[in-house]
Design an enzyme around this catalytic site. Structure first.
Site, PDB file in Angstrom:
ATOM      1  N   LYS A   1       0.998  -1.247  -0.169  1.00 16.15           N
ATOM      2  CA  LYS A   1       0.123  -0.017   0.045  1.00 16.15           C
ATOM      3  C   LYS A   1       0.911   1.291   0.147  1.00 16.15           C
ATOM      4  CE  LYS A   1      -1.922   1.687   4.045  1.00 16.15           C
ATOM      5  NZ  LYS A   1      -1.350   3.047   4.316  1.00 16.15           N
ATOM      6  N   ASN A   2       1.778   1.223   0.707  1.00 16.75           N
ATOM      7  CA  ASN A   2       2.766   2.438   1.016  1.00 16.75           C
ATOM      8  C   ASN A   2       3.587   2.655  -0.025  1.00 16.75           C
ATOM      9  OD1 ASN A   2       1.100   2.976   2.759  1.00 16.75           O
ATOM     10  ND2 ASN A   2       2.515   2.348   4.802  1.00 16.75           N
TER      11      ASN A   2
ATOM     12  N   ARG B   1      -4.486  10.889   4.150  1.00 19.00           N
ATOM     13  CA  ARG B   1      -3.329  11.776   4.323  1.00 19.00           C
ATOM     14  C   ARG B   1      -2.539  11.485   3.222  1.00 19.00           C
ATOM     15  NH1 ARG B   1      -0.002  14.041   7.704  1.00 19.00           N
ATOM     16  NH2 ARG B   1       2.235  13.820   7.384  1.00 19.00           N
TER      17      ARG B   1
ATOM     18  N   CYS C   1      -4.649  12.283  12.373  1.00 21.34           N
ATOM     19  CA  CYS C   1      -5.594  11.178  12.544  1.00 21.34           C
ATOM     20  C   CYS C   1      -5.166  10.710  14.050  1.00 21.34           C
ATOM     21  CB  CYS C   1      -5.193   9.919  11.494  1.00 21.34           C
ATOM     22  SG  CYS C   1      -3.506   9.362  11.641  1.00 21.34           S
TER      23      CYS C   1
ATOM     24  N   ARG D   1       0.261  14.661  12.696  1.00 24.18           N
ATOM     25  CA  ARG D   1       0.735  14.610  11.296  1.00 24.18           C
ATOM     26  C   ARG D   1       0.747  15.583  10.653  1.00 24.18           C
ATOM     27  NH1 ARG D   1      -1.353   9.235  10.051  1.00 24.18           N
ATOM     28  NH2 ARG D   1       0.533   8.966   8.527  1.00 24.18           N
TER      29      ARG D   1
ATOM     30  N   ILE E   1       2.628  18.653   8.357  1.00 26.91           N
ATOM     31  CA  ILE E   1       3.171  18.709   6.931  1.00 26.91           C
ATOM     32  C   ILE E   1       4.240  19.625   6.760  1.00 26.91           C
ATOM     33  CG2 ILE E   1       1.229  17.446   5.617  1.00 26.91           C
ATOM     34  CD1 ILE E   1       0.606  20.723   5.051  1.00 26.91           C
TER      35      ILE E   1
ATOM     36  N   LEU F   1       7.412  19.709   7.231  1.00 27.18           N
ATOM     37  CA  LEU F   1       8.538  19.178   6.183  1.00 27.18           C
ATOM     38  C   LEU F   1       8.365  19.262   4.874  1.00 27.18           C
ATOM     39  CD1 LEU F   1      10.018  16.392   8.850  1.00 27.18           C
ATOM     40  CD2 LEU F   1      10.682  18.872   8.800  1.00 27.18           C
TER      41      LEU F   1
ATOM     42  N   ASP G   1       4.573   0.759  11.673  1.00 26.86           N
ATOM     43  CA  ASP G   1       3.381   0.078  11.227  1.00 26.86           C
ATOM     44  C   ASP G   1       3.230  -1.364  11.918  1.00 26.86           C
ATOM     45  OD1 ASP G   1       3.472   1.725   8.192  1.00 26.86           O
ATOM     46  OD2 ASP G   1       2.807   2.264  10.154  1.00 26.86           O
TER      47      ASP G   1
ATOM     48  N   VAL H   1       7.882   6.899  16.858  1.00 29.36           N
ATOM     49  CA  VAL H   1       7.421   7.611  15.702  1.00 29.36           C
ATOM     50  C   VAL H   1       6.225   8.589  15.657  1.00 29.36           C
ATOM     51  CG1 VAL H   1       6.976   7.555  13.231  1.00 29.36           C
ATOM     52  CG2 VAL H   1       8.725   6.032  14.366  1.00 29.36           C
TER      53      VAL H   1
ATOM     54  N   ARG I   1      -8.760  -0.307   4.493  1.00 29.15           N
ATOM     55  CA  ARG I   1      -7.800   0.745   3.835  1.00 29.15           C
ATOM     56  C   ARG I   1      -6.372  -0.001   3.679  1.00 29.15           C
ATOM     57  NH1 ARG I   1      -6.555   5.250   7.337  1.00 29.15           N
ATOM     58  NH2 ARG I   1      -5.144   5.501   5.433  1.00 29.15           N
TER      59      ARG I   1
HETATM   60  C1  EPZ Z   1       4.144   6.917   6.115  1.00 25.69           C
HETATM   61  O1  EPZ Z   1       3.301   8.027   6.785  1.00 25.69           O
HETATM   62  C2  EPZ Z   1       3.111   6.022   6.128  1.00 25.69           C
HETATM   63  N1  EPZ Z   1       1.974   6.015   5.350  1.00 25.69           N
HETATM   64  C3  EPZ Z   1       2.482   5.414   7.476  1.00 25.69           C
HETATM   65  O2  EPZ Z   1       1.961   4.130   7.429  1.00 25.69           O
HETATM   66  C4  EPZ Z   1       3.853   4.928   8.526  1.00 25.69           C
HETATM   67  O3  EPZ Z   1       3.470   4.654   9.776  1.00 25.69           O
HETATM   68  C5  EPZ Z   1       4.804   6.148   8.261  1.00 25.69           C
HETATM   69  O4  EPZ Z   1       5.172   6.480   6.913  1.00 25.69           O
HETATM   70  C6  EPZ Z   1       5.916   6.192   9.050  1.00 25.69           C
HETATM   71  O5  EPZ Z   1       6.898   4.895   8.575  1.00 25.69           O
HETATM   72  C7  EPZ Z   1       2.347   5.998   3.840  1.00 25.69           C
HETATM   73  O6  EPZ Z   1       3.148   5.887   3.257  1.00 25.69           O
HETATM   74  C8  EPZ Z   1       0.947   6.191   2.939  1.00 25.69           C
HETATM   75  P1  EPZ Z   1       6.100  10.532   8.436  1.00 25.69           P
HETATM   76  P2  EPZ Z   1       3.802   9.793   6.727  1.00 25.69           P
HETATM   77  O7  EPZ Z   1       5.970  11.584   7.643  1.00 25.69           O
HETATM   78  O8  EPZ Z   1       4.476   9.648   5.427  1.00 25.69           O
HETATM   79  C9  EPZ Z   1       6.231  13.584  11.640  1.00 25.69           C
HETATM   80  C10 EPZ Z   1      -0.095   2.668   7.653  1.00 25.69           C
HETATM   81  O9  EPZ Z   1      -0.552   2.123   8.645  1.00 25.69           O
HETATM   82  N2  EPZ Z   1       6.309  14.495  10.385  1.00 25.69           N
HETATM   83  O10 EPZ Z   1       7.210   9.354   8.094  1.00 25.69           O
HETATM   84  O11 EPZ Z   1       2.584  10.423   7.005  1.00 25.69           O
HETATM   85  C11 EPZ Z   1       5.319  12.849  11.889  1.00 25.69           C
HETATM   86  O12 EPZ Z   1       4.256  13.814  12.852  1.00 25.69           O
HETATM   87  C12 EPZ Z   1       0.331   4.120   7.558  1.00 25.69           C
HETATM   88  O13 EPZ Z   1       0.174   2.086   6.698  1.00 25.69           O
HETATM   89  C13 EPZ Z   1       6.557  15.862  10.848  1.00 25.69           C
HETATM   90  O14 EPZ Z   1       6.900  16.263  11.794  1.00 25.69           O
HETATM   91  O15 EPZ Z   1       4.637   9.384   7.811  1.00 25.69           O
HETATM   92  C14 EPZ Z   1       5.551  11.693  12.563  1.00 25.69           C
HETATM   93  O16 EPZ Z   1       5.764  11.903  13.958  1.00 25.69           O
HETATM   94  C15 EPZ Z   1       0.250   4.782   9.101  1.00 25.69           C
HETATM   95  N3  EPZ Z   1       6.477  16.724   9.928  1.00 25.69           N
HETATM   96  C16 EPZ Z   1       6.761  11.402  11.741  1.00 25.69           C
HETATM   97  O17 EPZ Z   1       7.293  12.397  11.116  1.00 25.69           O
HETATM   98  C17 EPZ Z   1       6.088  16.621   8.526  1.00 25.69           C
HETATM   99  O18 EPZ Z   1       6.095  17.391   7.699  1.00 25.69           O
HETATM  100  C18 EPZ Z   1       6.811  10.292  10.702  1.00 25.69           C
HETATM  101  O19 EPZ Z   1       5.705  10.597   9.853  1.00 25.69           O
HETATM  102  C19 EPZ Z   1       6.136  14.976   8.131  1.00 25.69           C
HETATM  103  C20 EPZ Z   1       6.006  14.172   9.401  1.00 25.69           C
END
Ligand code: EPZ
Length: 425
Positions: A22-23, A94, A118, A123, A125, A127, A306, A328, A398
């Site tokens: 999925k990811n 997201r 969520c 979550r 954005i 970065l 995950d 995380v 999902r």
């Molecule tokens: C991806 O989400 C995955 N989703 C998530 O899987 C997964 O848990 C996550 O990466 C971590 O591996 C998809 O790929 C669609 P992140 P993402 O940005 O990209 C912080 C599932 O169950 N952060 O790596 O949203 C954030 O708050 C889902 O399949 C910022 O601070 O995750 C978090 O604490 C759930 N600023 C950490 O980084 C930002 O601009 C990790 O988030 C972005 C993120």
């Protein structure tokens, strides 16, 4: 509300086909917006997140056809419009924010609804937006939307405060059509990010992972169409590994990639299961009683967040005290309360959970709080005395396709009860 009814199941036995990740599918489908030529993506499972993203890609102007049986998607984005801000579906998921980078790079502007937080965390954005600004975009956030504008993106140097998967993916996609070189430091290097990089390079991009979290992108003028097959889903593989562990089963995960699930294999070895690479996948089988083990979630190659909830289910019946540290996300123990309704002994405090193995779990009425917590409830229900009724399973749909059918083929007692459709009397 649709339900899963699950009964205590004997050791799971047999083979299961692991679907496309999925990811990896979600960012790769977004990357198809970067070219006006046709892209063909294989290994796309019929997940509700995929259907939501297809609607958003169509709103952005792409022509999308999806063969659910062949699990193949054809996308041709002859021309794209940058404004999908009124697409309420985008708020629901997201990952739809991953269209921002491609629309900005292709169209010079992109406007999307701010992705909802969520239940597992807020979550942000920041970065993603910081990366777009460094590439020259002007960012505006108002009325619940984020807008980025830049007639011509220029390469730049971006340090990510956290190796965010989504931010890394969005920035790579924007940088791939920018002018000059972009360097991303402290980038995410999850297998799904690498799969996106491989797809982009198939399209004619120039993206290199140079090691220790540094990714270099040399922008090109145009990208062409490509045919690509997505990697297998390591989180789905981990889910079936946990199901085998909690039932003392002996299963083979067909076409799973051992390299992608090494942290899970290491943890299962600590709790009395063997995990071996075979020529067509991964063989998981018991070598002793389930013993307590500890988990600390980290960005790849650490233990994946995950899989945290799913492995906590295994801990609930593993002899001894297990400790989980979730580094995380700030609120990712939503499965704990539901597992406690089944007799689990779990104490949570902030980002730490302490799990005492119990002699047995008992079936109960529970609800899936989110995607992976929902999967954790299925795993625990396989070992719980009696019957467990799992509600809110739309969360599970999902990220897992045909999970009940796949589990039944391994001998699990699970069936889906579809909710009565409105008006059907
Ligand atoms: C991806 O989400 C995955 N989703 C998530 O899987 C997964 O848990 C996550 O990466 C971590 O591996 C998809 O790929 C669609 P992140 P993402 O940005 O990209 C912080 C599932 O169950 N952060 O790596 O949203 C954030 O708050 C889902 O399949 C910022 O601070 O995750 C978090 O604490 C759930 N600023 C950490 O980084 C930002 O601009 C990790 O988030 C972005 C993120």
């Amino acid at each position: 509300m649709s339900l899963f009814l699950v009964k205590k199941s004997g050791p799971l036995l047999g083979e299961v086909d692991i679907s496309g990740a999925k990811n990896a599918v979600l960012p790769i489908l977004c990357a198809c917006l970067l070219t006006d030529e046709k892209c063909v993506i294989n290994g796309v499972p019929p997940l509700s997140d995929v259907f939501i993203l297809i609607e958003i890609l169509k709103k952005a102007g792409a022509n999308v056809s999806y063969d659910e049986i062949l699990e193949r998607i054809e996308i041709k984005a002859s021309d794209v419009g940058g404004d999908v801000s009124n697409e309420h579906e985008a708020v629901k998921m997201r990952a739809s924010f991953l269209v921002m980078g491609p629309l900005l790079a292709r169209n010079g502007s992109a406007k999307l609804p701010l992705p909802g937080g969520c239940r597992i965390g807020n979550r942000p954005i920041d970065l993603h937006l910081k990366g777009f600004e460094i590439l020259g975009a002007k960012i505006k956030q108002e009325h619940g939307t984020a807008e980025a504008k830049c007639p011509k993106l220029l390469g730049g140097y971006i340090y990510l405060d956290f190796p965010s998967v989504g931010a890394t993916e969005n920035i790579i996609m924007a940088a791939s059509l920018s002018e000059g070189e972009t360097v991303i430091e402290n980038a995410a290097v999850e297998p799904e990010v690498i799969d996106l990089v491989n797809f982009l390079n198939q399209m004619g991009a120039s993206v290199f992972c140079v090691g220790n979290g540094t990714i270099k992108v040399t922008g090109v003028k145009k990208l062409h169409g490509a045919v690509y097959t997505v990697i297998p889903d390591r989180i789905e593989a981990g889910t079936f590994m946990a199901a085998a562990a909690i039932t003392g089963g002996d299963i083979t995960l067909k076409n799973a990639v051992y390299e992608h699930i090494k942290p899970a294999a290491a943890k299962l070895a600590e709790c009395g299961m063997a995990v071996e690479e075979t020529e067509n996948g991964i063989h998981v089988y018991p070598v002793g009683k389930r013993k307590a083990f500890n988990i600390k979630t980290m960005p790849f190659p650490g233990f994946p967040t995950d899989m945290q909830a799913i492995f906590m289910s295994v801990m609930t019946i593993s002899k001894g005290t297990s400790i989980v540290t979730e580094t995380v996300f700030e609120n990712r123990f939503l499965q704990a309360d539901e597992l406690k309704r089944m007799g689990a002994d779990i104490k949570t405090e902030g980002r730490v959970a302490v799990v005492e193995g119990v002699r047995k779990l008992t079936g109960a009425k529970v609800n899936a709080p989110d995607l992976r917590a929902g999967a954790a409830l299925i795993v625990s229900a396989l070992a719980a005395e009696g019957q467990t009724e799992i509600g809110e399973i739309q969360h599970i749909d999902r990220g897992y396709s045909h999970i009940d059918e796949k589990l039944r083929r391994l001998g699990a007692h699970i069936k889906r009860i579809e909710e009565e459709k409105e008006g059907k009397k």
